[in-house]
Design a protein around this motif. Sequence first.
Motif, PDB file in Angstrom:
ATOM      1  N   LEU B 238       0.836  -1.200   0.000  1.00 20.03           N
ATOM      2  CA  LEU B 238       0.000   0.000   0.000  1.00 20.03           C
ATOM      3  C   LEU B 238       0.881   1.265   0.000  1.00 20.03           C
ATOM      4  CD1 LEU B 238      -2.963   0.961   0.188  1.00 20.03           C
ATOM      5  CD2 LEU B 238      -2.707   1.002   2.656  1.00 20.03           C
ATOM      6  N   SER B 241       2.599   1.786  -3.345  1.00 23.04           N
ATOM      7  CA  SER B 241       1.728   2.298  -4.393  1.00 23.04           C
ATOM      8  C   SER B 241       1.410   3.769  -4.141  1.00 23.04           C
ATOM      9  CB  SER B 241       0.459   1.454  -4.502  1.00 23.04           C
ATOM     10  OG  SER B 241      -0.302   1.562  -3.328  1.00 23.04           O
ATOM     11  N   GLY B 281      -6.216   0.031  -9.157  1.00 22.24           N
ATOM     12  CA  GLY B 281      -6.710   0.190  -7.782  1.00 22.24           C
ATOM     13  C   GLY B 281      -7.288  -1.107  -7.259  1.00 22.24           C
ATOM     14  N   LEU B 282      -8.086  -1.773  -8.089  1.00 22.56           N
ATOM     15  CA  LEU B 282      -8.674  -3.047  -7.649  1.00 22.56           C
ATOM     16  C   LEU B 282      -7.594  -4.070  -7.342  1.00 22.56           C
ATOM     17  CD1 LEU B 282     -11.844  -3.655  -9.851  1.00 22.56           C
ATOM     18  CD2 LEU B 282     -11.689  -3.305  -7.378  1.00 22.56           C
ATOM     19  N   ILE B 284      -4.601  -3.517  -6.212  1.00 25.82           N
ATOM     20  CA  ILE B 284      -4.025  -3.207  -4.898  1.00 25.82           C
ATOM     21  C   ILE B 284      -4.978  -3.675  -3.810  1.00 25.82           C
ATOM     22  CG2 ILE B 284      -3.171  -1.368  -3.391  1.00 25.82           C
ATOM     23  CD1 ILE B 284      -2.706   0.313  -5.887  1.00 25.82           C
ATOM     24  N   LEU B 285      -6.249  -3.311  -3.996  1.00 25.93           N
ATOM     25  CA  LEU B 285      -7.249  -3.648  -2.984  1.00 25.93           C
ATOM     26  C   LEU B 285      -7.313  -5.160  -2.747  1.00 25.93           C
ATOM     27  CD1 LEU B 285     -10.731  -1.999  -2.826  1.00 25.93           C
ATOM     28  CD2 LEU B 285     -10.464  -4.376  -2.266  1.00 25.93           C
ATOM     29  N   ILE B 288      -4.114  -6.507  -0.999  1.00 24.00           N
ATOM     30  CA  ILE B 288      -4.022  -6.188   0.427  1.00 24.00           C
ATOM     31  C   ILE B 288      -5.091  -6.928   1.222  1.00 24.00           C
ATOM     32  CG2 ILE B 288      -4.189  -4.317   2.102  1.00 24.00           C
ATOM     33  CD1 ILE B 288      -3.077  -2.541  -0.155  1.00 24.00           C
ATOM     34  N   LEU B 289      -6.282  -6.987   0.637  1.00 24.35           N
ATOM     35  CA  LEU B 289      -7.366  -7.717   1.301  1.00 24.35           C
ATOM     36  C   LEU B 289      -6.958  -9.165   1.546  1.00 24.35           C
ATOM     37  CD1 LEU B 289     -10.257  -7.005   2.160  1.00 24.35           C
ATOM     38  CD2 LEU B 289     -11.066  -7.908  -0.007  1.00 24.35           C
ATOM     39  N   ASN B 292      -4.533  -9.415   4.318  1.00 31.04           N
ATOM     40  CA  ASN B 292      -5.217  -9.231   5.606  1.00 31.04           C
ATOM     41  C   ASN B 292      -6.000 -10.472   6.016  1.00 31.04           C
ATOM     42  OD1 ASN B 292      -4.172  -6.697   5.753  1.00 31.04           O
ATOM     43  ND2 ASN B 292      -6.077  -5.612   5.390  1.00 31.04           N
ATOM     44  N   PHE B 293      -6.681 -11.084   5.052  1.00 29.96           N
ATOM     45  CA  PHE B 293      -7.427 -12.306   5.377  1.00 29.96           C
ATOM     46  C   PHE B 293      -6.480 -13.395   5.864  1.00 29.96           C
ATOM     47  CE2 PHE B 293     -11.195 -11.350   2.331  1.00 29.96           C
ATOM     48  CZ  PHE B 293     -11.825 -10.661   3.346  1.00 29.96           C
ATOM     49  N   ASP B 296      -5.137 -12.533   9.299  1.00 31.19           N
ATOM     50  CA  ASP B 296      -6.149 -12.742  10.327  1.00 31.19           C
ATOM     51  C   ASP B 296      -6.354 -14.222  10.609  1.00 31.19           C
ATOM     52  OD1 ASP B 296      -7.325 -10.391  11.435  1.00 31.19           O
ATOM     53  OD2 ASP B 296      -9.269 -11.398  11.169  1.00 31.19           O
TER      54      ASP B 296
ATOM     55  N   ALA D 143      -8.290  -2.197   3.285  1.00 27.57           N
ATOM     56  CA  ALA D 143      -7.483  -2.592   2.135  1.00 27.57           C
ATOM     57  C   ALA D 143      -7.552  -1.582   1.001  1.00 27.57           C
ATOM     58  CB  ALA D 143      -7.941  -3.963   1.631  1.00 27.57           C
ATOM     59  N   PRO D 145      -6.755   1.542  -1.006  1.00 27.20           N
ATOM     60  CA  PRO D 145      -5.770   2.626  -0.998  1.00 27.20           C
ATOM     61  C   PRO D 145      -6.516   3.961  -1.039  1.00 27.20           C
ATOM     62  CG  PRO D 145      -5.521   1.214  -2.953  1.00 27.20           C
ATOM     63  CD  PRO D 145      -6.746   0.774  -2.261  1.00 27.20           C
ATOM     64  N   PHE D 147      -5.699   6.979  -1.929  1.00 28.52           N
ATOM     65  CA  PHE D 147      -5.574   7.826  -3.123  1.00 28.52           C
ATOM     66  C   PHE D 147      -6.465   7.317  -4.249  1.00 28.52           C
ATOM     67  CE2 PHE D 147      -2.307   4.606  -3.310  1.00 28.52           C
ATOM     68  CZ  PHE D 147      -2.311   4.186  -4.624  1.00 28.52           C
ATOM     69  N   TRP D 148      -6.574   6.011  -4.341  1.00 26.45           N
ATOM     70  CA  TRP D 148      -7.427   5.436  -5.384  1.00 26.45           C
ATOM     71  C   TRP D 148      -8.902   5.671  -5.061  1.00 26.45           C
ATOM     72  CZ3 TRP D 148     -10.616   0.864  -5.164  1.00 26.45           C
ATOM     73  CH2 TRP D 148     -11.133   0.475  -6.407  1.00 26.45           C
TER      74      TRP D 148
END
Lengths: 327, 308, 343, 317
Positions: B238, B241, B281-282, B284-285, B288-289, B292-293, B296, D143, D145, D147-148
């Motif tokens: 994150l 980016s 963006g997706l 990255i999301l 990271i998701l 995190n999963f 966790d 999760a 970002p 900025f996005w």
Amino acid sequence: MASLLNIENLKTYFFQKKHVVPAVDGVDLKLNKGETVALVGESGSGKSMTSLSIMGLVPKPGGEIVDGKIMLEDINLTELSEDDMCKVRGKEISMIFQEPMTSLNPVLTIGEQLVEVITYHQGVNRASAVEKAIELLQIVGFSRAEEIIRDYPHRLSGGMRQRVMIAMAMSCNPKLLIADEPTTALDVTIQAQILELLKNLTKEFDTSILLITHDLGVVSELAERVIVMYAGEIVEEAPIDEIFDEPYHPYTEGLIKSVPTLTGEIERLYSIKGNVPSPDSLPKGCRFASRCNKVFGRCLEEKPQLKSISNSRSVRCFLYDDEEEVE
Amino acid sequence: MTLPEKDISKNQTITSPDINLEVKQKPESLWRIAFDKFMKNKLAVSGAVVLIIIIGMAIFAPLIAPHSPEEQVLTNRLAPPSAEHPLGTDELGRDTFSRLLYGARVSLTVGFVAVAGIISIGTIVGAVAGYFGGIIDSILMRVVDVIIAFPQIFLLITLIAVLEPSLGTLIVVFALFSWTGTARLVRGEFLTLRTREFVLAARTIGIRKGKIIFSHILPNAIGPIIVTATLQIGYVILAESTLSYLGLGVQPPTPSWGNMLQAAQDFSIMLYAWWYPLFPGLMILITILSFNFVGDGLRDALDPKRKN
Amino acid sequence: MDVNVLSEKENVKSKGPGEDFILEVKNLKKYFPIKDGILQKTVGHVKAVDGLNLNIKKGETFGIVGESGCGKSTAGRTIIRLNKPTEGKILYKGEDITKASENQLRKSIRKDIQMIFQDPFASLNPRKTLGKTLMEPLEAHQLYKNKKERMDRVKELLDVVGLDPSYFTRYPHEFSGGQRQRIGIARALALNPELIIADEAVSALDVSIQSQIINLMKDLQEKFNLTYIFISHDLSVVRHISDRVAVMYLGNLMELADKDSLYSEPLHPYSKALLSAVPVPKKKGEEQRERIVLEGDIPNPANPPKGCVFHTRCPVAMDVCKEVVPTFKEEKPNHYVACHLYN
Amino acid sequence: MIAYIIRRIILTIPLLLGVSVLSFGIVQLAPGDPTALMMDNPGISQEDREAFLEEQGLNDPVHVQYVRWLGDIVTGDFGESLIYQGTPVTELIMARLPNTLLLMVVSALLAIVVAIPFGIVSARKPYSLTDYTVTTASFLGMATPNFWFGLVLIMLLSVHLGWFPSGGVATLNEPFSLLDRIHHLILPAIVLATAETASLTRYTRSSMLDVLDQDYIRTARAKGFKQRKVVYKHGLRNGLIPVLTLIGLMLPTFIGGSVVTEKIFNWPGIGLLFIDATFQRDYPMIMAITMISATLVIIGNLIADILYAIFDPRIEY
């Protein structure tokens, strides 16, 4: 003597992913008005879960009362709604716990925690509740009660906190006090103080006590009758002045002989071999069979029932199967 | 009324083993149990699967990518998704999908390498502070306090601006200034573990300090370290980016998820090519998701206090 | 503090001719600093152990009883040098180990003195198999020639403590509390120690398991000629297992005697109260024992009372008790007490 | 209590010194000197440059420079900006500070107001549908970002739908209007608050779950209180005490996040100033902003610690 609490065939099970754990498995228990009964057993025997079942506080999710009746006088507690049960808890039945260090809310003053239960159940105003709280603290032995009510729990020692718990439990003059290992976490000299206090209080308030403990010494200090639990079941019931001299069940006998005495007449302690069976894989027959020194064929095949031997005693063991029931 | 003999004989042998141990085929190590617990956690497993796919795509980018990430087709700028360009093209006519694949290499490299550094520094500092305590502990923890007082991004931006941005700089800067959290965590674990009875027992047996640290304490602190490492990778990706988006990270033309978005800020792109900012963006999301999963899930699986 | 030096002399003097002490503890003190303020200056001390004198005879079981906070566990840990003593001397077979470094300890007492801990769940490394846990001491001291011999020794140890040698590859979480305590004992035995300090070794166990472990410890003592220091808050257990018993209160020794004379005729008011406080199963026709219920709580060891530390709760306290520390002296043969009643 | 606060304040002094060393030190790592950019200007001669270096004291040894700088910043003098020539850095920062503080305070309040109730609701009925929804949303929030997220919001709500302005604090050339200011504030505040809301929700949930598992909660239930009262009277205060610390620790992330948010929304605050300064190597400005932001963080944590001590009676002074 009128009966106050009458439990019939109580079953409290825990439902886990793989198996069902029968923590309390068909317990029958009677408690008379003003009587003190001890529920004795080692860890995992189901004694604490029995008490939480009475309070309607079986941990959820997972735990559930699956069968049985818990009659407090003529109300069946298992059928009460949560709202109605709230009116019973703390008022008709109150409870004190093993860990005085963690059983009081650390961010509320002693006074606040006492006053809230008094105003809640007795509908009195704050001022008179405060007065009552001070009075209760004096009864349980605080000389500086006016100061103590403004103190936070962490300022008090374990013994003092247990006194506060007792004051809280007695505040609404309950019919039944459940004391779950009330002195286990305390030092002996403090334990003696608390036992003394409990003895005097119940006389004064005419409250019945269900004492949950593993300590046979504590039992004989306080109780009139003893109920021994093993692996979720009652295995023996007897008056206090008989059980130590003449235990019927081999488990009770082993338990008594396992404890070293203060007079030191025993050279070698008796030891019950093995461990308590894991509650998710109980044997088909008698649950004590694998550890019993008098085991015979039938014990492994068939489950013994709790049987009255006399009007004050009963035992769950085939050794007594041919005894005539004495009425 | 006669009762049967109830005498219990005294000749109990003390060597009688406790008989109630369930017979199991194989001893279950804590790792095995943790693995089983992890596999039961649906979110964690799906996160792990997604991560494996993303990592695979990054590794095999040259085989998967339909185009070279740097191939410009100026006649086909900002094209919408099509069979030829599944995720469309950018303002220079480069294939977004191919650039995403190569961008994954950058993001994951920075993430894994930087976190390796972060964990090494953090564990060493935390272990030393926690085991030895006293003055060493005080000094190290004050250093940690100072670094933690800076908002991370300020340090990162300043350093990278000062040192000239590049992949190497990014990794070094991350490693040097993000280890503090790990150090605090490891120190905390060491402080509790060093007073545990099994460590005291090791001392009374006469085990050497080094062995106690590496063979008794560290293996028992490894769970939280693994969890924090997993979560840190997500965090570093994150941050990378973000920096790239600000123009301080990986420099064009090398594609990175962040710098792809930098180009997408343009008003006309937002108006006419909505798909272009969407996909980096997706990515990255989702990445990271997934971290995190997994993190966790590992936390639950490795925590010895949580049974079942 | 002079008083303690005095009593130490007396204690030593009283040692009969030819009596051999495996362990001598002289005026042992362990203070933990309380830090406060901006610079974390030491503002006071928790006087966990405040002048302890003990002589342990070879082969005996020496019990130390007391309530929480009396310093009994700190005493045990300081004797085995998990703590650095603040003051005093610890002599093991005449060798001064008070200030020995970890390296010196490894060469001297680490093989000879071992410890059994209270919590069977915390005392084993959850990530090591039973085999590894027991191999470790043998490897650390390079006993036995090779792995094979060490493994044989481990299997022998398992057999001795009553565990099946096939458990070798199992992890601690697969064992019950009682079994874990057996493992803890096996680990303590691995190096063939002479002295074992058992710190609340059976307190966390259910009664039926507790008796198994007590019996095991007694058998092992006989078999290997072990000396025990048995630390516990449980007076009945201590009586059962010990030859001599010391009573501690707030870091100080109150009374020390053979178990029979201590339990049948305790001299110190604290010992009397302690003994009378223990609830015992009553048999039919048995008289209710007279009970001395002590008032109040144990004072904070950071700020112990002046004079006799027990005077704040003592039912027979006199004026002198508030001012003067009582000497620890031999009131009857081999029966020591620190109380002004006996001056 | 007062003594505790004073002690805590005194304890921050060495911390601030450390922070100043690092702020100063990082900039010293820069290759070359700050006149490099100046030399691009053909109107400046080598002599001018020397004179500038001498005047700024840049020829002195590093530690002398540090001590001088430290002496100056104690009096609030961070030097003059190299870009906006002659303007004191402090003046530039003070002009921008209100914008940044406005954005941060609003976002922080937003995060707290949203996160704490959702965290509590989630913990009251763990593994219920509500809990799963809240948990999923928080995972997504953590999760994403920012900025996005800002970019997407601008694209959707400003560019395509035209509901919100795409940047700035107010419409240009219009008289001051509160509504207009709020209108400009909404999107940046949401973007800055998202990640923190998500992690605060998770934290509140787990803290409450911890608390609801405690013995004293069982005691409260044994007194006959209804679940609601047990949660809100006995659980809440215990559960929120640790959350307080987290809010203190959130400050650096908020300040950091504001850099990116200000950049996206062209919000004329400290963050934007900082980014411009880094690109143009305005070293006095960079040092000033890092120093000030770290100081803010330290003050924030100090306040959180003091509040903790006030709310938790177990803390003794």
